[in-house]
Design a protein around this motif. Structure first.
Motif, PDB file in Angstrom:
ATOM      1  N   ALA A 197      20.062 -53.613 -14.350  1.00 22.42           N
ATOM      2  CA  ALA A 197      21.188 -54.081 -13.542  1.00 22.42           C
ATOM      3  C   ALA A 197      21.375 -55.590 -13.627  1.00 22.42           C
ATOM      4  O   ALA A 197      22.478 -56.088 -13.427  1.00 22.42           O
ATOM      5  N   VAL A 198      20.311 -56.296 -13.913  1.00 34.64           N
ATOM      6  CA  VAL A 198      20.438 -57.757 -13.953  1.00 34.64           C
ATOM      7  C   VAL A 198      20.416 -58.296 -15.391  1.00 34.64           C
ATOM      8  O   VAL A 198      20.365 -59.506 -15.596  1.00 34.64           O
ATOM      9  N   LYS A 199      20.432 -57.383 -16.381  1.00 27.33           N
ATOM     10  CA  LYS A 199      20.477 -57.835 -17.767  1.00 27.33           C
ATOM     11  C   LYS A 199      21.935 -58.000 -18.200  1.00 27.33           C
ATOM     12  O   LYS A 199      22.828 -57.314 -17.683  1.00 27.33           O
ATOM     13  N   THR A 200      22.157 -58.863 -19.182  1.00 23.80           N
ATOM     14  CA  THR A 200      23.478 -58.919 -19.810  1.00 23.80           C
ATOM     15  C   THR A 200      23.564 -57.750 -20.765  1.00 23.80           C
ATOM     16  O   THR A 200      22.537 -57.168 -21.156  1.00 23.80           O
ATOM     17  N   SER A 201      24.773 -57.368 -21.185  1.00 26.11           N
ATOM     18  CA  SER A 201      24.885 -56.199 -22.051  1.00 26.11           C
ATOM     19  C   SER A 201      24.157 -56.420 -23.384  1.00 26.11           C
ATOM     20  O   SER A 201      23.635 -55.479 -23.974  1.00 26.11           O
ATOM     21  N   LEU A 202      24.080 -57.663 -23.809  1.00 21.46           N
ATOM     22  CA  LEU A 202      23.357 -57.971 -25.041  1.00 21.46           C
ATOM     23  C   LEU A 202      21.874 -57.624 -24.877  1.00 21.46           C
ATOM     24  O   LEU A 202      21.264 -56.975 -25.732  1.00 21.46           O
ATOM     25  N   GLN A 203      21.314 -58.034 -23.733  1.00 24.22           N
ATOM     26  CA  GLN A 203      19.887 -57.759 -23.471  1.00 24.22           C
ATOM     27  C   GLN A 203      19.628 -56.257 -23.338  1.00 24.22           C
ATOM     28  O   GLN A 203      18.602 -55.761 -23.758  1.00 24.22           O
ATOM     29  N   ILE A 204      20.617 -55.550 -22.757  1.00 26.66           N
ATOM     30  CA  ILE A 204      20.442 -54.108 -22.542  1.00 26.66           C
ATOM     31  C   ILE A 204      20.267 -53.380 -23.868  1.00 26.66           C
ATOM     32  O   ILE A 204      19.421 -52.495 -23.987  1.00 26.66           O
ATOM     33  N   PHE A 205      21.041 -53.830 -24.876  1.00 28.00           N
ATOM     34  CA  PHE A 205      21.024 -53.091 -26.141  1.00 28.00           C
ATOM     35  C   PHE A 205      20.053 -53.670 -27.164  1.00 28.00           C
ATOM     36  O   PHE A 205      20.027 -53.242 -28.297  1.00 28.00           O
ATOM     37  N   THR A 206      19.255 -54.691 -26.759  1.00 25.77           N
ATOM     38  CA  THR A 206      18.297 -55.296 -27.677  1.00 25.77           C
ATOM     39  C   THR A 206      17.196 -54.294 -28.022  1.00 25.77           C
ATOM     40  O   THR A 206      16.747 -53.530 -27.156  1.00 25.77           O
ATOM     41  N   ILE A 232      13.625 -55.177 -23.755  1.00 16.50           N
ATOM     42  CA  ILE A 232      12.997 -56.268 -22.990  1.00 16.50           C
ATOM     43  C   ILE A 232      12.502 -55.688 -21.657  1.00 16.50           C
ATOM     44  O   ILE A 232      13.289 -55.227 -20.837  1.00 16.50           O
ATOM     45  N   PHE A 233      11.168 -55.698 -21.516  1.00 18.22           N
ATOM     46  CA  PHE A 233      10.609 -55.149 -20.265  1.00 18.22           C
ATOM     47  C   PHE A 233      10.616 -56.173 -19.149  1.00 18.22           C
ATOM     48  O   PHE A 233      10.697 -55.835 -17.988  1.00 18.22           O
ATOM     49  N   PHE A 234      10.453 -57.443 -19.526  1.00 19.23           N
ATOM     50  CA  PHE A 234      10.407 -58.481 -18.484  1.00 19.23           C
ATOM     51  C   PHE A 234      11.436 -59.563 -18.796  1.00 19.23           C
ATOM     52  O   PHE A 234      11.125 -60.565 -19.408  1.00 19.23           O
ATOM     53  N   PRO A 235      12.696 -59.317 -18.386  1.00 16.63           N
ATOM     54  CA  PRO A 235      13.739 -60.283 -18.720  1.00 16.63           C
ATOM     55  C   PRO A 235      13.468 -61.636 -18.064  1.00 16.63           C
ATOM     56  O   PRO A 235      12.870 -61.697 -16.982  1.00 16.63           O
ATOM     57  N   THR A 236      13.888 -62.683 -18.753  1.00 14.72           N
ATOM     58  CA  THR A 236      13.674 -64.022 -18.190  1.00 14.72           C
ATOM     59  C   THR A 236      14.979 -64.628 -17.692  1.00 14.72           C
ATOM     60  O   THR A 236      14.970 -65.534 -16.869  1.00 14.72           O
ATOM     61  N   ARG A 237      16.115 -64.107 -18.236  1.00 13.94           N
ATOM     62  CA  ARG A 237      17.399 -64.617 -17.735  1.00 13.94           C
ATOM     63  C   ARG A 237      18.102 -63.484 -16.994  1.00 13.94           C
ATOM     64  O   ARG A 237      18.060 -62.330 -17.411  1.00 13.94           O
ATOM     65  N   PHE A 238      18.735 -63.826 -15.866  1.00 14.88           N
ATOM     66  CA  PHE A 238      19.329 -62.791 -15.028  1.00 14.88           C
ATOM     67  C   PHE A 238      20.816 -63.009 -14.844  1.00 14.88           C
ATOM     68  O   PHE A 238      21.286 -64.140 -14.863  1.00 14.88           O
ATOM     69  N   THR A 239      21.554 -61.904 -14.659  1.00 11.82           N
ATOM     70  CA  THR A 239      22.970 -62.015 -14.321  1.00 11.82           C
ATOM     71  C   THR A 239      23.278 -61.014 -13.213  1.00 11.82           C
ATOM     72  O   THR A 239      22.640 -59.966 -13.099  1.00 11.82           O
ATOM     73  N   LEU A 240      24.232 -61.363 -12.364  1.00 12.28           N
ATOM     74  CA  LEU A 240      24.654 -60.435 -11.314  1.00 12.28           C
ATOM     75  C   LEU A 240      26.024 -59.845 -11.627  1.00 12.28           C
ATOM     76  O   LEU A 240      26.584 -59.115 -10.816  1.00 12.28           O
ATOM     77  N   SER A 241      26.520 -60.148 -12.850  1.00  9.73           N
ATOM     78  CA  SER A 241      27.896 -59.748 -13.165  1.00  9.73           C
ATOM     79  C   SER A 241      28.065 -58.228 -13.186  1.00  9.73           C
ATOM     80  O   SER A 241      29.147 -57.707 -12.928  1.00  9.73           O
TER      81      SER A 241
END
Lengths: 362, 284
Positions: free
Chosen positions: B30-39, B43-52
């Motif tokens: 929920a807090v990943k960008t769509s790019l991070q979601i499809f990587t 990524i189990f432990f994201p370091t950058r967050f988004t609320l978009s």
């Protein structure tokens, strides 16, 4: 006046006869104890009087009214249960006042009654507490208060002391006896503890296997039990029962009781009982230790139980075992031999075949 | 003994992880960008967050779905349907039924039948229930769903409460009988109060199953509040844009919204679900 009369009462659970044709009359203001071992039907009898069980046959009258088809609340009986059965979610005040509230008593009147009964039972300080926050003895008083608060005509107690420790139990015994005398409520008390029964009761009914064996005051019940069961159940340690045969002497009216170990001469028996197989019953306090050289029966000491005020000594006469009560202390070695004597005043005879006491001096 | 404790702790940790991971995965998605979601690798432990993901519409291949914060109408439907169905099935059906089964009918056979009813797959009744709801004109309404949910939750709640009523010492009820309470008063003033832990457990479990129910909501409703009665599980399906294409970020964000009530209730229910609450005044 609320006397309780039980007539030809029978209770069956399925095919199991729990109470068989019971007749009982309990006078008003009496402290009546139903005494019996577990499974004797004493609790069932109490529950039938309370209206918690349905009567199979016979009838029950409370204060002259037949109550067979009445609901418990219409009988105006109060009951204290073995586990007290307090309402766990209500505090002490609410527990005691509930029976009044459901009878639609005014709030002022309720308050006053609860206050009075709480004072009588010394639980004024506990009124705001929940049952689990108070001790067993206090819970018991709350249960009594809940039962007494609505002035019942009959007060039923189902082994209410059995969950208390020994010291509290003796206190509660005295307390209950005094309370009952003060309030003058007809009380029926169920117990399996004969000491409890004889210390509190004005009258005791002994039950065995669904039948009443004897109804008597505590003194007569102890002195003259009607049958072998009552004789062995009432009194602690139990009455000595020795099996043997009674015979009339060839000449005259002298009778003797004898078995292979003991021979005892008896008083005049006006019965046609020559050669009858009997149990000779004698209470431990009627078996006496005799000093050497003064006759008596030879016996061997097998167990000595010193209790301080009295000492119980178990002795063997041949294969016959007797227990005797020695007033005060006595030092005896196991295996040593002493002389004993049986007090003829304390001798009772029971027929082996019927189990009934022989009327030897009546 | 000590070694046993260690083994138990390790096993419990593994089991806990298995259960917690999906929730954690939803949370981080929920807090990943769509790019991070499809990587790949993920990524189990994201370091950058988004609320978009919470306020922008889900977007896959240019097709647009709902926004997560737009769930309000579905939330309203779910809340009303779940609360009414839960209260009705617990208080109007389960509690009186369980009490009378335990105290009056005393039929082991009937008790087992009720337990058996909880095991029937709900899908079995799909066609008859659909026809009934259509016939009584309750399609796409709260009441259609509520009636169906009551019929599914009441047997379980009844079975659960039977255990609790069974644990009430009979003497407490007999004391009440002698004290002058009518059978109804005994039920309402004494017995029902003593099974409150069971009632709470039943309420919460019923609420969760109503809240999560998808199948019947799908066939019995077709639009959300105010026109219809679609519940949140259906809201989540709106993030499936075309076949096999999911707006993962928005779905995860909406998923967090919708699971919040059940998680809070679940945590609250824990202590009530632990049976064997002692009954205070009653010994032996």
């Amino acid at each position: 006046m609320s006397e309780v009369v039980v007539e030809n009462l029978t209770k069956k659970f399925g095919n199991n006869v729990v109470l068989d044709n019971i007749d009982l009359k309990i006078d008003a203001k009496e402290y009546f104890v139903l005494l019996g071992p577990s499974g004797s039907g004493k609790t069932t009898l109490l529950r039938l009087i309370a209206g918690l069980e349905e009567i199979t046959a016979g009838s029950i009258y409370i204060a002259g009214k037949k109550v067979n088809d009445m609901l418990p609340k219409e009988r105006n009986v109060a009951m204290v249960f073995q586990n007290y059965a307090l309402y766990p979610h209500l505090n002490v005040y609410e527990n005691i006042s509930l029976p009044l509230k459901v009878r639609h008593l005014g709030p002022e009147k309720v308050k006053e009654k609860v206050k009075t009964v709480a004072e009588t039972l010394h639980i004024e300080d506990l009124l705001q507490k929940k049952p689990k926050q108070i001790s067993g003895g206090q819970q018991q008083r709350v249960a009594l208060a809940r039962a007494l608060v609505r002035d019942p005509s009959v007060f039923l107690l189902d082994e209410p002391l059995s969950n208390l420790d020994a010291k509290l139990r003796v206190e509660a015994r005295v307390f209950l006896k005094k309370l009952q005398k003060e309030l003058g409520i007809t009380t029926i008390f169920v117990t399996h503890d004969q000491a409890e029964a004889s210390t509190m009761a004005t009258k005791i009914a002994v039950l065995n296997k669904g039948a009443i064996t004897q109804v008597d005051n505590p003194y007569d019940l102890y002195r003259r039990p009607n049958d072998v069961f009552t004789a062995s159940f009432v009194g602690s340690p139990a009455m000595n029962l020795v099996r043997g045969v009674i015979r009339r002497a060839i000449s005259g009216n002298a009778w003797t009781f004898s078995n292979e170990d003991i021979s005892v001469s008896l008083k005049d028996i006006k019965l046609d009982a020559d050669g009858l197989e009997v149990f000779m019953g004698i209470r431990p306090e009627h078996v006496r230790v005799v000093e050497r050289g003064k006759g008596g029966i030879d016996s061997t000491v097998s167990v000595v139980e010193p209790l301080g005020s009295v000492t119980y000594v178990t002795v063997n006469v041949g294969k016959t075992q007797l227990i005797l009560q020695y007033p005060g202390e006595i030092k005896l070695d196991m295996g040593s031999s002493i002389k004993i004597q049986l007090d003829p005043e304390g001798l009772l005879l029971y027929a082996v075949d019927t189990g009934k006491r022989l009327a030897i001096d009546e | 003994m000590k070694a046993m404790t260690v083994v138990v702790i390790i096993l419990l940790t593994i089991v806990s992880l298995v259960y917690i991971f999906p929730i954690y995965w939803t949370l981080v998605t929920a807090v990943k960008t769509s790019l991070q979601i499809f990587t790949y690798p993920p990524i189990f432990f994201p370091t950058r967050f988004t609320l978009s993901n919470f306020y922008t519409a889900g977007n896959i291949f240019g097709a647009v779905s709902q926004t997560a914060v737009g769930s309000v109408p579905w939330m309203i439907d779910s809340t009303i349907v779940a609360i009414i169905a839960t209260l009705a099935s617990t208080f109007l059906i389960a509690a009186p039924a369980a009490y009378s089964l335990v105290r009056y009918i005393k039929s082991v056979w009937l008790g087992r039948l009720i337990l058996f009813m909880t095991m029937i797959p709900e899908a079995v009744f799909m066609v008859p229930f659909f026809l009934i709801v259509v016939k009584i004109n309750l399609l796409n309404t709260w009441w259609g769903l509520i009636l169906v949910y009551i019929s599914f939750t009441a047997p379980f709640a009844t079975w659960l409460l039977m255990g609790f009523f069974n644990d009430i010492p009979k003497s407490v009820e007999e004391a009440a009988e002698i004290d002058g309470l009518s059978p109804y008063q005994i039920f309402y003033r004494i017995s029902l109060r003593l099974v409150i832990p069971g009632i709470i457990a039943a309420l919460i479990l019923n609420f969760i199953s109503c809240w999560n129910e998808l199948l019947y909501a799908l066939i019995l409703t077709y639009s959300p509040f105010p026109a219809g009665a679609q519940t949140v599980p259906l809201f989540l399906t709106s993030f499936i844009i075309v076949e096999k294409s999911f707006a993962w970020g928005g779905l995860a964000a909406a998923g967090i919204f919708t699971m919040l009530p059940t998680i809070i209730l679940g945590i609250y229910a824990q202590k009530y679900l632990a049976r064997g609450l002692t009954m205070g005044a009653v010994k032996g």
